[in-house]
Write a protein that holds these residues in place. Sequence first.
Motif, mmCIF file in Angstrom:
data_model
loop_
_atom_site.group_PDB
_atom_site.id
_atom_site.type_symbol
_atom_site.label_atom_id
_atom_site.label_comp_id
_atom_site.label_asym_id
_atom_site.label_seq_id
_atom_site.Cartn_x
_atom_site.Cartn_y
_atom_site.Cartn_z
ATOM 1 N N LEU B 56 0.837 -1.213 0.000
ATOM 2 C CA LEU B 56 0.000 0.000 0.000
ATOM 3 C C LEU B 56 0.863 1.251 0.000
ATOM 4 C CD1 LEU B 56 -3.154 -0.515 2.146
ATOM 5 C CD2 LEU B 56 -2.772 -0.830 -0.251
ATOM 6 N N ILE B 58 3.701 1.624 -1.415
ATOM 7 C CA ILE B 58 4.163 1.873 -2.784
ATOM 8 C C ILE B 58 3.013 2.357 -3.654
ATOM 9 C CG2 ILE B 58 5.154 0.846 -4.844
ATOM 10 C CD1 ILE B 58 6.831 -0.854 -3.143
ATOM 11 N N ILE B 59 1.841 1.675 -3.556
ATOM 12 C CA ILE B 59 0.733 2.044 -4.445
ATOM 13 C C ILE B 59 0.281 3.468 -4.164
ATOM 14 C CG2 ILE B 59 -1.668 1.557 -5.012
ATOM 15 C CD1 ILE B 59 -1.083 -1.363 -4.447
ATOM 16 N N TYR B 61 1.735 6.038 -1.979
ATOM 17 C CA TYR B 61 2.687 7.144 -1.950
ATOM 18 C C TYR B 61 3.496 7.242 -3.229
ATOM 19 C CZ TYR B 61 1.459 8.294 2.702
ATOM 20 O OH TYR B 61 0.742 8.708 3.771
ATOM 21 N N VAL B 62 4.095 6.117 -3.649
ATOM 22 C CA VAL B 62 4.928 6.170 -4.850
ATOM 23 C C VAL B 62 4.067 6.287 -6.097
ATOM 24 C CG1 VAL B 62 6.674 4.961 -6.162
ATOM 25 C CG2 VAL B 62 6.707 4.854 -3.694
ATOM 26 N N GLY B 63 2.971 5.517 -6.129
ATOM 27 C CA GLY B 63 2.185 5.441 -7.364
ATOM 28 C C GLY B 63 1.272 6.620 -7.576
ATOM 29 N N ALA B 64 0.825 7.283 -6.500
ATOM 30 C CA ALA B 64 -0.141 8.358 -6.705
ATOM 31 C C ALA B 64 0.363 9.690 -6.168
ATOM 32 C CB ALA B 64 -1.468 7.980 -6.047
ATOM 33 N N ALA B 66 3.354 10.769 -4.996
ATOM 34 C CA ALA B 66 4.627 11.286 -5.503
ATOM 35 C C ALA B 66 4.531 11.652 -6.981
ATOM 36 C CB ALA B 66 5.732 10.266 -5.279
ATOM 37 N N VAL B 67 3.670 10.947 -7.730
ATOM 38 C CA VAL B 67 3.503 11.306 -9.145
ATOM 39 C C VAL B 67 2.933 12.716 -9.244
ATOM 40 C CG1 VAL B 67 2.273 10.784 -11.260
ATOM 41 C CG2 VAL B 67 3.250 8.955 -9.952
ATOM 42 N N LEU B 68 1.967 13.019 -8.368
ATOM 43 C CA LEU B 68 1.373 14.359 -8.401
ATOM 44 C C LEU B 68 2.394 15.423 -7.976
ATOM 45 C CD1 LEU B 68 -2.193 13.590 -7.095
ATOM 46 C CD2 LEU B 68 -1.433 13.932 -9.414
ATOM 47 N N PHE B 71 4.626 15.905 -10.833
ATOM 48 C CA PHE B 71 3.842 16.588 -11.844
ATOM 49 C C PHE B 71 3.914 18.102 -11.641
ATOM 50 C CE2 PHE B 71 0.080 17.284 -14.340
ATOM 51 C CZ PHE B 71 -0.049 16.138 -15.089
#
Lengths: 347, 203
Positions: B56, B58-59, B61-64, B66-68, B71
């Motif tokens: 969770l 990774i999904i 924090y890393v996946g959502a 940190a991407v923002l 961005f």
Amino acid sequence: MTAWFASWGLTYEAAWLVATIVGILAIALPLMLAVAMIIYADRKIWAAIALRRGPNVVGPFGLLQSFADGLKVFLQETIIPSGANRGLFLIAPIITFTVALMAWAVIPFQAGVVLANINVGLLYILAISSLGVYGVVISGWASNSKYPFFSALRAAAQMISYEVSIGFILISVVLYAGSFNLSVITLAQKGNILGIFSANGLNPLLFPISVMFLISSMAETARAPFDLTEAESELVAGYQTEYSSMSFALFWLGEYANVILMCALNAILFWGGWLPPVDWAPLYAVPGIIWLFAKILLFFFIFSWVKATVPRYRYDQLMRLGWKVFLPISLFWVCLVSGWLMLTRYS
Amino acid sequence: MIQTIAFYLFATLVIASGALTVFARNPVHSVLWLILAFFNAAGLMILLGAEFIAMLLIIVYVGAVAVLFLFVVMMLDVDFAELRAGFVRYLPLGALLAIVLAVEIVFAIGAWSAGAINMGARIAPVASDVSNTQAIGQLLYTRYIFLFEAAGIILLVAMVGAIVLTHRKRGGVKPQDIGHQVRRRPEDATRLTRPESGQGVEL
């Protein structure tokens, strides 16, 4: 496999290490070969639909075309733009490629044949596939060039949008199987349709989301008709514009490894994975891995077919499909599936 | 043996990438180091046997998240001279934060070595044959159901608030109405006329 290496007189830890490394190579090397052949297959299918011949010069029927291309890019010079951020520019394709290989660790190829049989396998796949966006975003930023940057922004938004609905779809499947482990999910499908067929996708409750998952997986891997990240008419070649030789090839390989992974996931989650489609004893004589490969190839054919026939979406249509169509439906379906299970299985 | 190696590897990388997050000149590099820190923290979670939390982490924090971050940070026009100019002005606030954190760390180490409060006793015993995904689910949806739902409602309110703040009605847009396009017949859109020679057609 650990036990077999331990019988050679190695200690348990050394045997485990050797067994894991051998296991990784046994997946990664055939996967590279599969990627080379699937690129050839993609070009052939695309050509056939467009009434062309496709690659037919190198080797018999052009079978060695991908290897010739590989050799060509291997011998080319890696050009790094002077304004690029050197370290990140070079690390981006490596991230894409590594991430595409990592996810294969939890894919069950046959009963018991899986590198890491962890009980959060599906979450692992979600976690790894959410890392895939970094290769694209970093390459777009590090290239220090307009079009790659636009492409990176598009890719980031697109992948996040479709991951949400993919997450909900996977939850429905997990609820049905009662586990995150891909082997358990496969086994839960054994003869689950009237005791005859082994496929979640034939269940009327799960069929609609199996179609949604197929479409979402095309969007997640940025395949046509959702390949807005590399739309030639708008963005030259998208985030790959500034790349050359092996760094370009790594993107290429990673992309196709991801496509095969998504085909494998479609096969495992909805169409029985390594189980034969009909639960009939003689069919189990065929090794499970062959059934899995047959299903992967079938899905890859669908991917290619769609690529050859469907025109590219506009970006607002893509976002609309993700947020306004797939997200509400998949959210509703989670409630529907859990309600149905409460009514029938747990009451 | 291999756990020890893995622990020191992950722990070193968490600390190193955390430090580099702070020290990196370029904000984009900072975010990337932060992502590496998240990733290695997930590795530490796996060593603790909390694989569900690790995934969770990774999904989410890393996946959502940190991407923002990435961005937004990618689109900043960073002026390094201006960044350094603000250093003296923000020094007192930064120093205060640093002191507070240092005191907290001292307290934490002191409390840990005193070892008076038995935190473990407050956690419900978990049957060993249940995987930690199921264990978290059983605890979250029974004992902590109200907290869980409260968290859900807070997120919902935040989401609605964000949408209300950013939503604006724009005039003059022509959205595509697919139903309308499909309903349209040739006779709605075309007209067959036979104008006399030399005469125009009224549109």
